[in-house]
Design an enzyme around this catalytic site. Structure first.
Site, PDB file in Angstrom:
ATOM      1  N   LEU A 277       0.803  -1.265   0.038  1.00 58.80           N
ATOM      2  CA  LEU A 277       0.147  -0.023   0.022  1.00 58.80           C
ATOM      3  C   LEU A 277       0.899   1.100   0.028  1.00 58.80           C
ATOM      4  O   LEU A 277       1.037   1.886   0.888  1.00 58.80           O
ATOM      5  CB  LEU A 277      -0.935  -0.194   1.336  1.00 58.80           C
ATOM      6  N   HIS A 278       1.660   1.595  -0.995  1.00 60.01           N
ATOM      7  CA  HIS A 278       2.704   2.556  -1.179  1.00 60.01           C
ATOM      8  C   HIS A 278       1.717   3.890  -1.873  1.00 60.01           C
ATOM      9  O   HIS A 278       0.368   3.801  -1.837  1.00 60.01           O
ATOM     10  CB  HIS A 278       3.719   2.455  -2.082  1.00 60.01           C
ATOM     11  N   ALA A 279       2.396   4.771  -2.279  1.00 64.47           N
ATOM     12  CA  ALA A 279       1.660   6.011  -2.541  1.00 64.47           C
ATOM     13  C   ALA A 279       0.489   5.735  -3.576  1.00 64.47           C
ATOM     14  O   ALA A 279      -0.698   6.220  -3.333  1.00 64.47           O
ATOM     15  CB  ALA A 279       2.663   7.071  -3.183  1.00 64.47           C
TER      16      ALA A 279
END
Lengths: 104, 133
Positions: A28-30
């Site tokens: 769940l990165h940017a």
């Protein structure tokens, strides 16, 4: 829930929960966080996510808070939703995670 | 920018470096999409590093939305020149433009994300400023 919504809330006051495993490479990165919050904002239901079944819960409509969860690939994302369109919201959240946010 | 939704808060990116401003705008477009009015400005009038009030005014005009405009800035002059630009706007517009206390790149992406969901100017500003909260 406010009294004004009591009749509707009667059916949905118990939060719905479900979980899905993060399959996309970077977790769940940017970019996935942005997609997730954009999707969550389409619903009036309160939508929260957590890395464990018992929380701590994070507002899924806040991009900054969602990014701070730093959920890695392979993590199980738990969702808790409450509200009139909660069922549709939960389905949309799960679909997004299952699809790897369109980047798998 | 023609596909931007007039209902959504506009985002203006102001950096001393036009490359940073343009790059931040690229990130917004790619990560958030084109539903949000967006403009960037950077560099002084001679093309060097810096900011200029005229450029900022033009960017505010480009990203203008009835819902308001959130301005993301980097350092010193970017902030003071942005505040000066806001002061120079017509009175009815002035109250609908805010300079956010947020990092320029991250703040722009978050502000645009918030805006794309139809949030108010106050909510867009609050969300961008969560980075320093």
């Amino acid at each position: 829930m406010h009294d004004a919504h009591a009749s509707r809330a009667g059916e949905t006051s118990v939060p719905l929960t479900a979980s899905a495993v993060l399959v996309n490479k970077v977790g769940l990165h940017a970019r996935p966080s942005v997609k997730l919050t954009q999707c969550a904002k389409k619903f009036v239901a309160k939508i929260e996510l957590a890395l464990a079944e018992d929380g701590p819960w994070t507002d899924a409509k806040s991009p900054v808070k969602v990014m701070r969860v730093k959920a890695p690939q392979g993590a199980t994302l738990h969702f808790r939703v409450a509200g009139a369109d909660g069922e549709a919201a939960l389905a949309a959240m799960l679909a997004l995670v299952h699809d790897g946010f369109g980047e798998v | 920018m023609s596909s931007a939704n007039a209902r959504n808060v506009g985002i203006v990116i102001v950096s001393h470096s036009p490359k940073i401003a343009e790059g931040a705008a690229d990130m917004v477009r790619q990560m958030v999409g084109s539903a949000v009015p967006l403009a960037w400005t950077g560099g002084d009038v001679d093309g060097g590093l810096g900011t200029n009030v005229a450029g900022i005014l033009e960017a505010i005009e480009t990203a203008w939305s009835p819902a308001g405009v959130a301005v993301l800035v980097d350092l010193g002059g970017a902030e003071t020149n942005s505040e000066m630009a806001v002061e120079m706007l017509a009175e009815d517009r002035r109250a609908r433009v805010v300079v956010c206390n947020a990092p320029v790149v991250e703040g722009a992406v978050i502000a645009a994300t918030e805006s794309s969901g139809g949030s108010s100017l106050a909510a867009v500003k609050r969300s961008a400023e969560e980075f320093y909260a």
